[in-house]
Scaffold this motif. Structure first.
Motif, PDB file in Angstrom:
ATOM      1  N   CYS A  14       7.567  -2.394  -5.787  1.00 23.77           N
ATOM      2  CA  CYS A  14       6.298  -2.457  -6.336  1.00 23.77           C
ATOM      3  C   CYS A  14       5.562  -4.322  -5.512  1.00 23.77           C
ATOM      4  O   CYS A  14       4.636  -4.051  -5.226  1.00 23.77           O
ATOM      5  N   GLN A  56       2.648  -3.980   0.784  1.00 26.78           N
ATOM      6  CA  GLN A  56       1.634  -3.639   0.667  1.00 26.78           C
ATOM      7  C   GLN A  56       0.873  -2.055   1.016  1.00 26.78           C
ATOM      8  O   GLN A  56       0.440  -1.489   0.441  1.00 26.78           O
ATOM      9  N   SER A  69       2.507   0.110  -0.053  1.00 27.22           N
ATOM     10  CA  SER A  69       2.267   1.073  -1.396  1.00 27.22           C
ATOM     11  C   SER A  69       1.021   1.916  -1.766  1.00 27.22           C
ATOM     12  O   SER A  69      -0.013   1.492  -1.857  1.00 27.22           O
ATOM     13  N   LEU A  86      -0.655  -9.751  -2.315  1.00 26.89           N
ATOM     14  CA  LEU A  86      -0.284  -8.427  -2.623  1.00 26.89           C
ATOM     15  C   LEU A  86      -2.743  -8.376  -2.629  1.00 26.89           C
ATOM     16  O   LEU A  86      -3.597  -8.546  -2.962  1.00 26.89           O
ATOM     17  N   ASN A 110      -3.379  -3.026  -5.203  1.00 30.61           N
ATOM     18  CA  ASN A 110      -2.174  -2.791  -5.498  1.00 30.61           C
ATOM     19  C   ASN A 110      -1.680  -3.739  -6.346  1.00 30.61           C
ATOM     20  O   ASN A 110      -0.617  -3.518  -7.924  1.00 30.61           O
TER      21      ASN A 110
END
Length: 692
Positions: A513, A516, A518, A564, A568
């Motif tokens: 999680c 960056q 994702s 983030l 995100n």
């Protein structure tokens, strides 16, 4: 002389040997009346009573028959209009009847006369004679002889029947009859010789190289609308393969490969697949791996052939893998995948370079991208099909093998295919530490495609009740009963697995999680992974830890120590909310559910961009910036600890914030690090368009 003129009567006839008189008497005055049955019975009785005369009877019948055949062959008019032809039919019928009736030690000499006559018929240029000779041979082939034959040869019959299978006679009906006779003849040769140790080995290449192509020619002809005797051919081919012992498989399959090569039949796929379906269903199941090994070798031998040829061979391998029984891939399992992955890598290289040195003297061959892509898809499907025949522990090895062996774009679906249909009852077996640690290490790689792949693999392995499709998207579900989830009590083996590996799983979910790069797919897959762990592997301790993990994710997005992006951060908040909404309903603690639903309702009113419905859509509805949140829009750890503690959950553990445990396992082992570096080195230059 014609047969009718050779008959003798009067005092001269009385001086002839008895066996000749008996033979002469089976011929009627009018040959169209057929064999004189009463006299044939006398001849048969005499042959049985005086077996030492059998060879002379055979020789005399053959002598008469030879004259008739020679005479008929030289006549220009139609065969059926001549009495000579009918005398000839009578002679052949007599030979057949004597052959069927006599099983004495003298039968070998009689058989020699019989086969000599059959050979004479097959050499005739009249189709009716060839067909009749074949029919007689087939009857003979079905006779089990009481005595062995040391000097008999069937080489001529293999060659002649093979020629008949390729007949190009003008009349299509007669042509079909000749070809069918040839097929029947080959079937007769196989039946007569396959179990006779005294005969030359019918499985030798000199024979198989004639028999198999002749059968395939007729199968091919029927598929092209040639009206060939396909059913008979297939039946004969199946019988041949069904009789093949372990040491004969190669000689039987090699001519098939050569025939498909020589007639460019790989590219059409349909006929090649049909051939190997016949082979795989006909041979003994324990020999399946021999066929697969030959196909793999042939695929390697055609590495520089066109993509359509290679794809055709791979499609055949796919069908063979589907038919082969479990474990029949053979002892060198990884070699199977090594060959397929080598071909996959070659195809990717060809696609990137746009050309390659073709086989033979063709020189440089320009590739067609769409053909190489089709080949790659076929290889990936085949890898999955082979993997499905393996036991769980071997499939885990194969997945790890693929991840380390072929780290190039476009091949990752191969791993997904390997996990398709993955079924296991013991997670310790399915995900041993030797597999889980390298697998999770890949989830920390910079490449988002690799990370997503790892998550997909975990889903496939953990999901034992097909719940994954029910979590295909993240959403707030007010009543999860509509999903009709399948949940079983956590087994002892599952408890042991989680006790050993839970912290590894939590840590990698948390770290995923923080990435960056994702995207929506990553968060959706993470949500599904959390959901599956809750249903497949959760005891009370695991439930507590998962809730702590969800709250830690909320804190990660709230503090933003990792800098983030707004998307995100909102995505992590939405993931945490969706999962807490699910887990509260799975625990069935009313006060827990009440708190979660109150927070979700408040978010819907004030900060909808912290819920999945506003984040995981094509055009997310996000604020320009995200300030630190407070109050009723956040899930409160103290409140959750209070309500769950009242239901018997461990309050000390609940009250302790989750912090990822960075143990020695976090560092890649030498083997894993090497594998990961190989992946990065291979992916990066290709992404830049460079080719090493």
């Amino acid at each position: 002389l014609p047969a009718a003129e050779s008959r003798v009567c009067g005092c001269c006839g009385a001086l002839r040997p008895r066996y000749k008189r008996l033979v002469d008497n089976i011929f009627p005055e009018d040959p169209e009346d057929g064999l004189v049955k009463a006299n044939m019975e006398k001849l048969t009785f005499y042959a049985l009573s005086a077996p030492e005369k059998l060879d002379r009877i055979g020789a005399y019948l053959s002598e008469r028959l030879s004259r008739d055949v020679t005479f008929v062959n030289c006549r220009p008019c139609r065969l059926k209009m001549h009495h000579d032809y009918y005398y000839f039919l009578i002679s052949m019928e007599a030979l057949d009847q004597l052959l069927m009736a006599c099983h004495c030690q003298s039968i070998n000499l009689f058989v020699e006369s019989f086969l000599k006559m059959v050979r004479k018929l097959l050499e005739a240029d009249k189709p009716n004679l060839q067909i009749l000779g074949t029919n007689s041979f087939v009857k003979f082939a079905n006779i089990e002889e009481d005595t062995a034959s040391y000097h008999r040869s069937y080489d001529f019959f293999v060659s002649r029947f093979s020629e008949m299978c390729h007949s190009s006679y003008e009349d299509p009906d007669i042509r079909t009859k000749i070809r069918m006779a040839g097929i029947n003849g080959l079937q007769g040769v196989v039946r007569k010789t396959v179990n006779d140790d005294l005969q030359s080995n019918i499985w030798d290449p000199q024979h198989m190289d004639k028999i198999v192509p002749s059968l395939l020619f007729n199968l091919t002809n029927s598929e092209r609308g040639g009206g060939g005797p396909a059913e008979l051919t297939e039946r004969c081919f199946r019988e041949l393969l069904g009789r093949a012992a372990y040491g004969n498989i190669k000689n039987a399959v090699t001519p098939v490969l050569m025939h498909l090569d020589n007639h460019s039949l790989w590219e059409g796929k349909t006929f090649a697949v049909r051939c190997f379906k016949i082979i795989m269903y006909s041979i003994q199941s324990q020999h399946s791996h021999l066929v697969i090994q030959q196909l793999l070798g042939h695929l390697d031998a055609n590495s520089k052939n066109s993509a359509t040829v290679r794809a055709g061979i791979v499609e055949v391998l796919l069908e063979a893998a589907a038919i082969a029984s479990s474990g029949s891939v053979g002892p060198t399992v990884l070699e199977v995948f090594n060959t397929l992955l080598r071909q996959l890598r070659l195809s990717v290289d060809y696609e990137l370079t746009g050309s390659y040195d073709a086989s033979g003297n063709i020189g440089i061959k320009i590739i067609k991208t769409h053909e190489e892509r089709q080949l790659q898809e076929a290889v990936i499907r085949t890898i999955g099909s082979f993997a499905n025949t393996l036991p769980t522990y071997q499939r885990s090895e194969v997945m790890l093998f693929i991840m380390g062996k072929i780290p190039v774009p476009g091949v990752h679906p191969a791993l997904t295919n390997v996990t398709t249909g993955f079924q296991t009852t013991n997670m310790l077996t399915a995900l041993p530490n030797s597999f889980l640690e390298p697998l999770l290490s890949f989830s920390l790689m910079e490449d988002p495609e690799v990370r997503l792949l790892v998550l997909t693999i975990l889903l496939s392995v953990i999901d034992r009740h097909d719940n994954t499709p029910k979590f295909s998207s993240i959403s707030i579900i007010s009543d999860i009963s509509v999903l009709k989830l399948k949940v079983d009590k956590c087994s002892r083996q599952d408890n042991l697995f989680m006790k050993k590996h839970a912290q590894q799983l939590y840590r990698h979910i948390y770290l995923a999680c923080k990435e960056q790069s994702s995207g929506p797919q990553h968060f959706e897959t993470l949500y599904t992974l959390l959901a599956l762990i809750s249903m497949e592997l959760a005891n009370e301790e695991v439930v507590v830890d998962l809730i702590r993990l969800a709250l830690a994710l909320q804190e990660l997005a709230q503090t933003n120590e990792e800098s983030l992006s707004v998307y995100n951060r909102c995505a992590v908040h939405a993931l945490s909310a969706a999962y807490l909404n699910l887990i509260c309903q799975l625990t069935t603690v009313p006060t827990f559910c009440q708190h979660i639903h109150e927070v979700i309702e408040m978010r819907q009113k004030e900060v909808p961009f912290l819920l999945p419905e506003d984040v995981f859509i094509e055009n997310p509805k996000l604020p320009a910036s995200l300030e630190k949140l407070e109050g009723d829009v956040l899930f409160q750890q103290s409140k959750i600890t209070e309500v769950l503690g009242g239901s018997g959950y461990n309050t000390d553990r609940l009250a302790t914030p989750y912090i990822p445990q960075f143990t020695g396992n976090t560092h890649l082992s030498t083997c894993t690090r090497t594998c990961a570096q190989l992946l990065l080195r291979s992916v990066a230059p290709i992404r830049r368009g460079d080719v090493e």
